[in-house]
Design a protein around this motif. Structure first.
Motif, PDB file in Angstrom:
ATOM      1  N   TYR A  35       0.842  -1.184   0.000  1.00 31.09           N
ATOM      2  CA  TYR A  35       0.000   0.000   0.000  1.00 31.09           C
ATOM      3  C   TYR A  35       0.883   1.242   0.000  1.00 31.09           C
ATOM      4  O   TYR A  35       2.013   1.211   0.487  1.00 31.09           O
ATOM      5  CB  TYR A  35      -0.870   0.064   1.268  1.00 31.09           C
ATOM      6  CG  TYR A  35      -1.930  -0.994   1.403  1.00 31.09           C
ATOM      7  CD1 TYR A  35      -1.648  -2.214   2.017  1.00 31.09           C
ATOM      8  CD2 TYR A  35      -3.221  -0.773   0.947  1.00 31.09           C
ATOM      9  CE1 TYR A  35      -2.632  -3.185   2.171  1.00 31.09           C
ATOM     10  CE2 TYR A  35      -4.219  -1.740   1.106  1.00 31.09           C
ATOM     11  CZ  TYR A  35      -3.905  -2.938   1.716  1.00 31.09           C
ATOM     12  OH  TYR A  35      -4.887  -3.886   1.870  1.00 31.09           O
ATOM     13  N   LEU A  43      -4.960   4.396   3.005  1.00 31.67           N
ATOM     14  CA  LEU A  43      -4.017   3.577   2.240  1.00 31.67           C
ATOM     15  C   LEU A  43      -4.628   3.162   0.906  1.00 31.67           C
ATOM     16  O   LEU A  43      -5.824   2.849   0.836  1.00 31.67           O
ATOM     17  CB  LEU A  43      -3.655   2.320   3.039  1.00 31.67           C
ATOM     18  CG  LEU A  43      -2.647   2.500   4.174  1.00 31.67           C
ATOM     19  CD1 LEU A  43      -3.252   3.214   5.361  1.00 31.67           C
ATOM     20  CD2 LEU A  43      -2.092   1.154   4.600  1.00 31.67           C
ATOM     21  N   LEU A  45      -4.040   0.460  -2.364  1.00 38.46           N
ATOM     22  CA  LEU A  45      -3.369  -0.785  -2.724  1.00 38.46           C
ATOM     23  C   LEU A  45      -2.622  -0.628  -4.040  1.00 38.46           C
ATOM     24  O   LEU A  45      -3.192  -0.206  -5.051  1.00 38.46           O
ATOM     25  CB  LEU A  45      -4.402  -1.907  -2.827  1.00 38.46           C
ATOM     26  CG  LEU A  45      -3.859  -3.293  -3.126  1.00 38.46           C
ATOM     27  CD1 LEU A  45      -3.041  -3.804  -1.937  1.00 38.46           C
ATOM     28  CD2 LEU A  45      -4.997  -4.255  -3.430  1.00 38.46           C
ATOM     29  N   GLY A  58      -3.177  -3.714  -7.957  1.00 39.75           N
ATOM     30  CA  GLY A  58      -4.200  -3.146  -7.107  1.00 39.75           C
ATOM     31  C   GLY A  58      -4.767  -1.891  -7.738  1.00 39.75           C
ATOM     32  O   GLY A  58      -4.907  -1.794  -8.958  1.00 39.75           O
ATOM     33  N   GLU A  59      -5.062  -0.914  -6.906  1.00 36.65           N
ATOM     34  CA  GLU A  59      -5.722   0.306  -7.369  1.00 36.65           C
ATOM     35  C   GLU A  59      -4.768   1.267  -8.071  1.00 36.65           C
ATOM     36  O   GLU A  59      -5.150   1.963  -9.015  1.00 36.65           O
ATOM     37  CB  GLU A  59      -6.364   1.000  -6.158  1.00 36.65           C
ATOM     38  CG  GLU A  59      -7.189   2.238  -6.484  1.00 36.65           C
ATOM     39  CD  GLU A  59      -7.767   2.879  -5.232  1.00 36.65           C
ATOM     40  OE1 GLU A  59      -7.589   2.322  -4.123  1.00 36.65           O
ATOM     41  OE2 GLU A  59      -8.400   3.947  -5.354  1.00 36.65           O
TER      42      GLU A  59
ATOM     43  N   PHE B  89      -8.804   4.302  11.179  1.00 40.10           N
ATOM     44  CA  PHE B  89      -9.348   4.089   9.847  1.00 40.10           C
ATOM     45  C   PHE B  89     -10.440   3.028   9.887  1.00 40.10           C
ATOM     46  O   PHE B  89     -10.270   1.992  10.529  1.00 40.10           O
ATOM     47  CB  PHE B  89      -8.272   3.586   8.885  1.00 40.10           C
ATOM     48  CG  PHE B  89      -7.161   4.548   8.616  1.00 40.10           C
ATOM     49  CD1 PHE B  89      -5.979   4.494   9.337  1.00 40.10           C
ATOM     50  CD2 PHE B  89      -7.291   5.507   7.624  1.00 40.10           C
ATOM     51  CE1 PHE B  89      -4.946   5.372   9.074  1.00 40.10           C
ATOM     52  CE2 PHE B  89      -6.263   6.389   7.351  1.00 40.10           C
ATOM     53  CZ  PHE B  89      -5.084   6.325   8.084  1.00 40.10           C
ATOM     54  N   SER B  98     -10.265  -6.957  -7.117  1.00 39.15           N
ATOM     55  CA  SER B  98      -9.312  -7.412  -6.103  1.00 39.15           C
ATOM     56  C   SER B  98     -10.074  -7.841  -4.856  1.00 39.15           C
ATOM     57  O   SER B  98      -9.971  -7.244  -3.802  1.00 39.15           O
ATOM     58  CB  SER B  98      -8.329  -6.291  -5.766  1.00 39.15           C
ATOM     59  OG  SER B  98      -7.673  -5.847  -6.939  1.00 39.15           O
ATOM     60  N   ASN B 101      -9.227  -7.518  -0.874  1.00 35.51           N
ATOM     61  CA  ASN B 101      -8.283  -6.473  -0.530  1.00 35.51           C
ATOM     62  C   ASN B 101      -9.044  -5.306   0.079  1.00 35.51           C
ATOM     63  O   ASN B 101     -10.218  -5.115  -0.171  1.00 35.51           O
ATOM     64  CB  ASN B 101      -7.515  -6.029  -1.765  1.00 35.51           C
ATOM     65  CG  ASN B 101      -6.729  -7.176  -2.355  1.00 35.51           C
ATOM     66  OD1 ASN B 101      -6.011  -7.864  -1.654  1.00 35.51           O
ATOM     67  ND2 ASN B 101      -6.902  -7.407  -3.645  1.00 35.51           N
ATOM     68  N   LEU B 102      -8.363  -4.545   0.902  1.00 36.93           N
ATOM     69  CA  LEU B 102      -9.040  -3.556   1.722  1.00 36.93           C
ATOM     70  C   LEU B 102      -9.093  -2.177   1.084  1.00 36.93           C
ATOM     71  O   LEU B 102      -8.129  -1.734   0.474  1.00 36.93           O
ATOM     72  CB  LEU B 102      -8.350  -3.464   3.086  1.00 36.93           C
ATOM     73  CG  LEU B 102      -8.396  -4.726   3.937  1.00 36.93           C
ATOM     74  CD1 LEU B 102      -7.590  -4.528   5.213  1.00 36.93           C
ATOM     75  CD2 LEU B 102      -9.837  -5.100   4.267  1.00 36.93           C
ATOM     76  N   PHE B 104      -9.541   1.622   2.318  1.00 36.74           N
ATOM     77  CA  PHE B 104      -9.441   2.402   3.545  1.00 36.74           C
ATOM     78  C   PHE B 104     -10.086   3.771   3.382  1.00 36.74           C
ATOM     79  O   PHE B 104      -9.986   4.397   2.324  1.00 36.74           O
ATOM     80  CB  PHE B 104      -7.974   2.610   3.924  1.00 36.74           C
ATOM     81  CG  PHE B 104      -7.315   1.401   4.519  1.00 36.74           C
ATOM     82  CD1 PHE B 104      -6.827   0.402   3.702  1.00 36.74           C
ATOM     83  CD2 PHE B 104      -7.169   1.283   5.889  1.00 36.74           C
ATOM     84  CE1 PHE B 104      -6.213  -0.721   4.242  1.00 36.74           C
ATOM     85  CE2 PHE B 104      -6.554   0.168   6.442  1.00 36.74           C
ATOM     86  CZ  PHE B 104      -6.078  -0.823   5.611  1.00 36.74           C
ATOM     87  N   GLY B 105     -10.695   4.254   4.444  1.00 38.15           N
ATOM     88  CA  GLY B 105     -11.118   5.640   4.503  1.00 38.15           C
ATOM     89  C   GLY B 105      -9.922   6.535   4.777  1.00 38.15           C
ATOM     90  O   GLY B 105      -8.797   6.058   4.928  1.00 38.15           O
TER      91      GLY B 105
END
Lengths: 114, 114
Positions: A35, A43, A45, A58-59, B89, B98, B101-102, B104-105
């Protein structure tokens, strides 16, 4: 267990230089993640891996590359560093992918590109 | 797409008071949320999670409440201590390509006044 370790802790690069951020985990986790965290933000990814030899974007993958030759290590490569890559980079790992999984994070690498 | 955001960027509380940190989400199909704590100079650390089949979940001094009707969750910290000072967060799994996968704010910075 050391958990997730990252090196270096800090690095300053000049525009156009390249470097590798190291990440290792000793929890025998199959899943690993990179991340980036920009100031005041959450965060995002960059890349992730579901096991040795398998990686996926990822993103925000542009400008980065990864490899996963072993379960333990997941290095992140920056080619042709740009100021937009100034950020704090976190590596994480989890026992499994999918829902209801807890990701364990390393302490981060603070990178500045000038 | 999914998004996870927080209502306030900063929160200041007196030591011993209770803290409430809020988070809103937009995807009505979201079914799992996680709260992470990030102390200065460190990586995020898992605090507590909650699944959508629950309205409330309690941990040690922390409680997470989930209101699916208004797509809102909150983290309550009882008897806030100086060691609780950190950025908090909320996160949820990505429901797109994905999976697991996380996302996040941006985070809420909690400051505890002695």
């Amino acid at each position: 267990n050391a958990g997730v370790t990252q090196t270096p802790k800090f690095r300053i690069l000049k525009i156009g230089q390249s470097m590798t951020l190291q990440c290792a985990q000793d929890m025998n986790h199959n899943y690993m993640y990179w991340y980036r965290q920009d100031p005041g933000m959450g965060l995002k990814l960059i890349y992730y891996s579901v096991g040795a030899g398998i990686t996926d974007k990822g993103e925000v993958p542009n400008g980065y590359n990864v490899s996963r030759s072993t379960t333990e290590d997941f290095p992140l490569r920056l080619e042709l560093a740009a100021p937009s890559q100034t950020s704090v980079y976190f590596c994480a790992s989890s026992l499994r992918q999918g829902f209801y999984n807890e990701q364990f994070f390393g302490p981060g690498t603070r990178l500045t590109v000038l | 797409g999914e998004s996870v955001g927080l209502h306030l960027p900063t929160l200041s509380v007196q030591e011993g008071d209770n803290s409430i940190i809020n988070c809103a989400y937009s995807n009505s199909a979201s079914d799992y949320f996680i709260w992470y704590k990030q102390e200065s100079g460190k990586g995020p650390q898992f605090i507590i999670d909650i699944r959508s089949n629950m309205d409330k979940r309690q941990g040690q001094r922390v409680t997470v409440l989930l209101n699916k009707t208004v797509k809102h969750l909150s983290l309550q910290i009882a008897a806030t201590q100086p060691g609780d000072s950190a950025v908090y967060f909320c996160a949820e799994p990505s429901y797109g390509g994905s999976q697991g996968n996380l996302i996040f704010g941006k985070g809420t910075k909690l400051s505890v006044k002695p």
